[in-house]
Motif scaffolding. Structure first.
Motif, short mmCIF file in Angstrom:
data_model
loop_
_atom_site.label_atom_id
_atom_site.label_comp_id
_atom_site.label_asym_id
_atom_site.label_seq_id
_atom_site.Cartn_x
_atom_site.Cartn_y
_atom_site.Cartn_z
N PHE A 1 0.82 -1.21 0.00
CA PHE A 1 0.00 0.00 0.00
C PHE A 1 0.86 1.26 0.00
N ALA A 2 1.99 1.23 -0.70
CA ALA A 2 2.91 2.37 -0.68
C ALA A 2 2.24 3.65 -1.18
N ARG A 3 1.53 3.57 -2.26
CA ARG A 3 0.92 4.78 -2.83
C ARG A 3 -0.19 5.30 -1.90
N THR A 4 -1.03 4.39 -1.41
CA THR A 4 -2.11 4.80 -0.51
C THR A 4 -1.54 5.43 0.76
N GLY A 5 -0.49 4.80 1.31
CA GLY A 5 0.12 5.34 2.52
C GLY A 5 0.70 6.74 2.31
N ALA A 6 1.34 6.94 1.16
CA ALA A 6 1.90 8.26 0.87
C ALA A 6 0.80 9.31 0.76
N GLU A 7 -0.31 8.94 0.14
CA GLU A 7 -1.43 9.89 0.01
C GLU A 7 -2.01 10.24 1.38
N GLU A 8 -2.09 9.26 2.28
CA GLU A 8 -2.61 9.54 3.62
C GLU A 8 -1.69 10.48 4.39
N VAL A 9 -0.38 10.28 4.26
CA VAL A 9 0.57 11.17 4.94
C VAL A 9 0.47 12.58 4.39
N LEU A 10 0.40 12.72 3.07
CA LEU A 10 0.26 14.05 2.48
C LEU A 10 -1.01 14.74 2.96
N ARG A 11 -2.09 13.99 3.06
CA ARG A 11 -3.35 14.57 3.52
C ARG A 11 -3.26 14.97 4.99
N SER A 12 -2.43 14.23 5.77
CA SER A 12 -2.24 14.57 7.17
C SER A 12 -1.67 15.98 7.34
N PHE A 13 -0.82 16.38 6.40
CA PHE A 13 -0.15 17.68 6.51
C PHE A 13 -0.81 18.78 5.68
N SER A 14 -1.86 18.42 4.93
CA SER A 14 -2.47 19.39 4.02
C SER A 14 -3.98 19.47 4.25
N ARG A 15 -4.42 20.57 4.83
CA ARG A 15 -5.85 20.77 5.00
C ARG A 15 -6.55 20.87 3.65
N LYS A 16 -5.83 21.38 2.64
CA LYS A 16 -6.40 21.50 1.30
C LYS A 16 -6.71 20.11 0.73
N ARG A 17 -5.76 19.17 0.89
CA ARG A 17 -6.00 17.81 0.40
C ARG A 17 -7.14 17.14 1.17
N PHE A 18 -7.15 17.36 2.48
CA PHE A 18 -8.22 16.79 3.29
C PHE A 18 -9.58 17.31 2.82
N ALA A 19 -9.65 18.61 2.60
CA ALA A 19 -10.92 19.20 2.15
C ALA A 19 -11.32 18.67 0.78
N ALA A 20 -10.34 18.44 -0.08
CA ALA A 20 -10.65 17.93 -1.42
C ALA A 20 -11.28 16.54 -1.33
N LEU B 207 -17.67 14.26 -1.65
CA LEU B 207 -18.99 13.94 -1.11
C LEU B 207 -19.89 15.16 -1.05
N VAL B 208 -19.33 16.26 -0.54
CA VAL B 208 -20.08 17.51 -0.38
C VAL B 208 -19.24 18.62 -1.01
N PRO B 209 -19.48 18.96 -2.26
CA PRO B 209 -18.62 19.89 -2.98
C PRO B 209 -18.47 21.27 -2.33
N ALA B 210 -19.42 21.68 -1.50
CA ALA B 210 -19.35 23.02 -0.90
C ALA B 210 -18.30 23.11 0.21
N VAL B 211 -17.75 21.98 0.66
CA VAL B 211 -16.75 22.00 1.72
C VAL B 211 -15.41 22.44 1.15
N GLY B 212 -14.81 23.47 1.78
CA GLY B 212 -13.50 23.95 1.37
C GLY B 212 -12.53 23.97 2.53
N PRO B 213 -11.25 24.22 2.27
CA PRO B 213 -10.24 24.21 3.34
C PRO B 213 -10.56 25.16 4.48
N ASP B 214 -11.12 26.31 4.18
CA ASP B 214 -11.39 27.30 5.23
C ASP B 214 -12.56 26.89 6.13
#
Length: 395
Positions: A302-321, A326-333
């Protein structure tokens, strides 16, 4: 009357102690922390799962379906806040429709009522959701699991409950069978041992002289909340169609009992068994994970999946994306950090994740080695299962 010592004062340990008492046994519960339900039981999404995700016939499938009913009944009997609000599992693209249909078939095989809904019907429940189709699962709910723990402790009043009391050593009693557990306050003698130590369950098994069939690898689940002025975007529970290759359900949106909306979790390797942030680090815990061959085999898979999870951990923008699928109106802010949890995931040496509840037994011993979600939902049923295993262990 026989005495059973239960190591671990989370919801599974407390539910097991309750069941043993109901069967006429005496219990001693040892919890190393200063409060009950301090880790997985007190750091989760507080969702009462319906049981649709799990392999038909598995312990998870049987116990979550039964547990959905029993934990709601327990909560209502004891005045614990609970709401059976239902949820949507949302397919956001046509590519996900076969997986959504497969999930509906699995739910039906498990005896979980689900209703297939169109995009328009999904928006009647969740006006902001992006869906090409969805499943409506009416029996999913939300509950206060820490309050369930408190209610279980109240039922056990008068029995031997010990906070701040770790198990330091365990051995079989030299005379009469049973076990002896060394604690900072002396030795506890009992006819049988139950290990419900969660994040430390494999270590407790080894303390007791048992080679566990899997090792615990801690994964941190990180959450955000929607800002109060954006909570209106989600009315209830909105989940993605899960990837059947992964043990996690994917980031989702959950309205809590207090009206807040939790978003998450992602899943990253924790650097400590109780590692609720990147700052929580234990050299001994990291060495344990690094020495275990299953860790590297899992990482390669799961190397690729794990890397994506770590990147999302440090990026609110990725998390919001991820949430915006599911809910397009959700943004980083719209997101603010919320409390994280740590999942005690059992892993085999071949790199395979244990996908069911795992209970190992030895003479006069029962070890619960894998009880992540939906263990809180299933806790009363797990307690019955473990209590039965204890009684068989001394038959």
């Amino acid at each position: 009357m026989r005495r059973v010592v239960v190591v671990g004062g989370g919801i599974v340990g407390l539910a097991t102690a309750r069941e043993l008492v109901r069967r006429g046994h005496a219990v001693t519960v040892l919890e190393k922390e200063a409060r009950w339900g301090a880790h997985q039981s007190g750091h989760n999404s507080n969702v009462v799962h319906a049981g649709l995700y799990y392999r038909p016939g598995s312990l998870k499938a049987r116990m979550s379906v039964a547990g959905n009913a029993s934990i709601v009944a327990f909560a209502r009997e004891h005045g614990v806040p609970v709401e059976v609000c239902g949820k949507l599992v949302v397919a956001t693209s046509r590519d996900e429709l076969p997986r959504l249909e497969a999930l509906a078939g699995r739910a039906e095989a498990n005896g979980v009522p689900v209703r297939r809904v169109t995009a328009e019907e999904a928006r009647e429940h969740e006006p902001e959701v992006a869906a090409v189709a969805a499943l409506r699962v009416e029996s999913t709910g939300i509950i206060d699991f820490p309050a369930v723990c408190r209610a279980l402790v109240a039922e056990l009043e008068g029995h031997d409950l010990r906070l701040g009391t770790p198990a330091l050593a365990i051995r079989r009693a030299l005379a009469g069978g049973g076990v002896e557990v060394a604690t900072p306050d002396g030795v506890v003698r009992a006819d049988a041992l139950v290990n419900c130590a969660g994040l430390h369950s494999d270590r407790v098994a080894r303390l007791a002289g048992v080679a566990p069939s899997a090792a615990i690898v801690p994964f941190r689940g990180e959450y955000y909340e929607l800002r109060p002025d954006r909570r209106h975007l989600v009315r209830g529970l909105v989940y993605p169609v899960p990837d059947p290759e992964l043990p996690f359900l994917g980031v989702h949106l959950t309205r809590m009992l207090d009206g807040s909306v939790h978003a998450g979790p992602n899943a990253v390797l924790a650097l400590r068994r109780e590692g609720y942030s990147w700052r929580d680090f234990s050299a001994a815990d990291v060495v344990d994970v690094a020495r275990f061959p299953g860790t590297w085999r899992l990482a390669r898979r799961f190397a690729r999946t794990g890397a994506e999870e770590v990147l999302r951990s440090f990026s609110r923008k990725r998390f919001a994306a991820s949430l915006a699928r599911l809910v397009p109106a959700v943004g980083p802010d719209d997101l603010v950090r919320a409390e994280a949890g740590v999942r005690a995931q059992a892993l085999r040496a071949d790199g395979s994740l244990v996908d069911d509840f795992l209970v190992d037994t030895a003479p006069r011993q029962v070890h619960v080695l894998n009880a992540p979600s939906p263990a809180a939902t299933s806790s009363l049923e797990i307690g019955r299962h473990v209590a039965g295993a204890v009684e068989r262990s001394w038959a």
